[in-house]
Design an enzyme around this catalytic site. Structure first.
Site, PDB file in Angstrom:
ATOM      1  N   GLU A 164      13.393  41.799   0.788  1.00 18.25           N
ATOM      2  CA  GLU A 164      14.148  42.881   0.145  1.00 18.25           C
ATOM      3  C   GLU A 164      15.381  43.351   0.910  1.00 18.25           C
ATOM      4  O   GLU A 164      15.456  44.512   1.341  1.00 18.25           O
ATOM      5  CB  GLU A 164      13.212  44.067  -0.138  1.00 18.25           C
ATOM      6  CG  GLU A 164      12.027  43.690  -1.013  1.00 18.25           C
ATOM      7  CD  GLU A 164      11.291  44.887  -1.604  1.00 18.25           C
ATOM      8  OE1 GLU A 164      11.529  46.022  -1.159  1.00 18.25           O
ATOM      9  OE2 GLU A 164      10.474  44.664  -2.524  1.00 18.25           O
ATOM     10  N   GLU A 364       5.763  39.923  -4.740  1.00 18.77           N
ATOM     11  CA  GLU A 364       5.175  41.263  -4.798  1.00 18.77           C
ATOM     12  C   GLU A 364       5.220  41.770  -6.229  1.00 18.77           C
ATOM     13  O   GLU A 364       6.184  41.513  -6.948  1.00 18.77           O
ATOM     14  CB  GLU A 364       5.951  42.287  -3.946  1.00 18.77           C
ATOM     15  CG  GLU A 364       5.763  42.145  -2.472  1.00 18.77           C
ATOM     16  CD  GLU A 364       6.503  43.214  -1.666  1.00 18.77           C
ATOM     17  OE1 GLU A 364       6.720  44.337  -2.172  1.00 18.77           O
ATOM     18  OE2 GLU A 364       6.872  42.898  -0.525  1.00 18.77           O
TER      19      GLU A 364
HETATM   20  C1  FCB Z   1       8.251  46.933  -1.453  1.00 18.11           C
HETATM   21  C2  FCB Z   1       7.996  46.518  -0.020  1.00 18.11           C
HETATM   22  C3  FCB Z   1       6.555  46.544   0.375  1.00 18.11           C
HETATM   23  C4  FCB Z   1       5.823  47.708  -0.218  1.00 18.11           C
HETATM   24  C5  FCB Z   1       6.054  47.780  -1.707  1.00 18.11           C
HETATM   25  C6  FCB Z   1       5.314  48.877  -2.391  1.00 18.11           C
HETATM   26  O1  FCB Z   1       9.518  47.473  -1.558  1.00 18.11           O
HETATM   27  O2  FCB Z   1       8.501  45.220   0.212  1.00 18.11           O
HETATM   28  O3  FCB Z   1       6.482  46.516   1.777  1.00 18.11           O
HETATM   29  O4  FCB Z   1       6.177  48.869   0.417  1.00 18.11           O
HETATM   30  O5  FCB Z   1       7.411  47.909  -1.966  1.00 18.11           O
END
Ligand code: FCB
Length: 464
Positions: A164, A364
């Site tokens: 990110e 994610e």
């Molecule tokens: C993302 C992050 C991860 C976690 C999620 C909820 O932005 O990469 O570490 O905090 O959100």
């Protein structure tokens, strides 16, 4: 039944600072997150990662848990300051050995390690030299990456360079909500974006140079964008924000250029982007093998003339019109994030149309729901069960539409240190009791395990 392609990876994700604790163990140096979380007033509830889920000591138990959930992949990150306590040589062997043992234990259970090199825990010593604003940090990262490839490249088939990059710049330099905690520094933000991408490209070069046979890619957070109305100004806002959030990173790595519209917006405010040097975009666009995608929510944009620094704002509307139809009365997580599974389909289709046949792994996707154990000790997190079900279905729809999706890692394996939000926000498939550090699989974990075992979308059991 909605089946997934053979060999599809079903995983869960974590990151080092969020779960490990043991911040002084075996020669680990401090990271910017140690400094930031220990600064009074930064973290809701005053939490730090000092203990977190105590995973550094309980990793064997956690590997058993991963296997018990039928997962065939596990995404975790290596803590840079465990390998290079001060950000540069010599390599700390005890740190190297820790991840080596973890990787072996995963492989023994048939779980593919998906390793993130940078999930935000920059060695503090490098921050003291300017951190990601300093171009040299990209070189330090390349050295660290090469050391990881050397130590684990024979056993790890999946590598993610940077997690990110947009969030690192936005929250760490513009909003002051993440380490290193700068505010209003637009030049810092875009400089950091560039150096993170350069670090990514340099790591890919090192990976190729080492002749490793696995796959490497970036893990950006991406959002499908929708206009708040069909007013041309809102459509312009949609396009603009998409340039800031998505295209800035994807055009750089897949096309070797920054998108003109967003580049002009930066230059109008900052003058020429002098930190972009000849040859940088060639390095940044070194071919990758797959793309990691972190998806949480869509972004619905409204034009706000004169707003700073960009002429738009994000709204959470009553309904969102995606290709899956009109999502009326948008549901939210406990963090207020809109829940829009069809946004995942739209995002994947958009990436595929714009950037071609790159294999995609969802690195994610998850939600905050604060359910705890009932009297019998069971955690009935029905809303997360639903969330998993609907997003897996949306993923399947994307595959049906021709997007080459190769895996899905739910965020997160277990409840953990949620950065600025501390321990109040629970994302886990597994519940963690922060007093005893006991782990307990939630209903969502059990449901997800059935999906992984079937390699198909199975329906949640109707429980009494
Ligand atoms: C993302 C992050 C991860 C976690 C999620 C909820 O932005 O990469 O570490 O905090 O959100």
């Amino acid at each position: 039944m909605k089946r997934f392609p053979d060999g599809f990876l079903w995983g869960a994700a974590t990151s080092a600072y969020q779960i490990e604790g043991s911040v002084d163990a075996d020669g680990r140096g401090p990271s910017i997150w140690d400094t930031y979380s220990h600064t009074p007033g930064t973290i809701d509830g005053g939490g730090t990662g000092d203990v977190a889920c105590d995973h550094y000591r309980r990793w064997r138990e956690d590997v058993d848990l991963i296997a018990a959930l039928n997962l065939n992949a596990y995404r975790f990150s290596i803590a840079w300051p465990r390998l290079y306590p001060t950000g540069r040589g010599p390599l700390n062997q005890k740190g190297v050995d820790h991840y080596s043992r973890l990787i072996d234990a995963l492989l023994e259970r048939g779980v593919a390690p998906v390793v993130t090199l940078y999930h935000w825990d920059l060695p503090q010593a490098l921050e003291d030299e300017g951190g990601w604003r300093n171009r040299d940090t990209a070189e330090r990262f390349a050295e660290y990456a090469a050391a990881c490839f050397g130590a684990y490249g024979d056993r790890v088939g999946w590598w993610l360079t940077i997690n990110e990059p947009w969030i690192v710049g936005l929250l760490g330099y513009l909003h002051g909500l993440h380490a290193p905690g700068y505010k209003g520094d637009l030049l810092g933000e875009v400089t950091v974006f560039h150096h993170l991408l350069l670090a990514h490209g340099r790591a890919v070069e090192e990976y190729r140079r080492g002749g490793h046979g696995g796959r490497i890619g970036l893990a950006p957070n991406l959002m499908p964008h929708y206009p708040a109305s069909d007013d041309p100004a809102d459509i312009e806002a949609q396009h603009g924000s998409e340039g800031y959030v998505n295209r800035w990173f994807l055009d750089a790595i897949f096309r070797g250029e920054y998108p003109e519209d967003q580049r002009v917006r930066y230059e109008e405010r900052l003058g020429p982007l002098e930190f972009v040097r000849d040859g940088d975009l060639e390095t940044i666009s070194a071919p990758t093998d797959f793309l990691g995608v972190n998806y949480y929510a869509p972004r619905v944009m409204q034009a706000v003339p004169g707003d700073q620094p960009w002429p738009w704002r994000v709204i959470v509307p009553e309904g969102i019109e995606t290709t899956g139809g009109f999502t009326d009365g948008v549901a939210r997580t406990e963090a207020g994030t809109p829940i829009v599974p069809s946004g995942l389909t739209d995002l994947l289709v958009w990436i595929h149309e714009r950037y071609g046949d790159v294999p995609i792994m969802i690195t994610e996707n998850g939600a905050v729901f604060d359910d705890g154990p009932d009297e019998s000790g069971r955690i009935r997190d029905d809303r997360r069960v639903r969330f998993v079900r609907d997003h897996v279905e949306a993923l399947h729809t994307a595959i049906e539409r021709g997007v080459p999706v190769i895996g899905y890692c739910h965020w997160s394996l277990m409840d953990n240190f949620e950065w600025k939000l501390g321990y109040a926000q629970r994302f886990g498939l597994v519940h963690v009791d922060y007093d005893t550090l006991a782990r307990r699989v939630k209903d969502s974990g059990r449901y997800y395990a059935r999906i992984a075992a079937a390699n198909a979308l199975v329906e949640p059991e109707v429980e009494s």
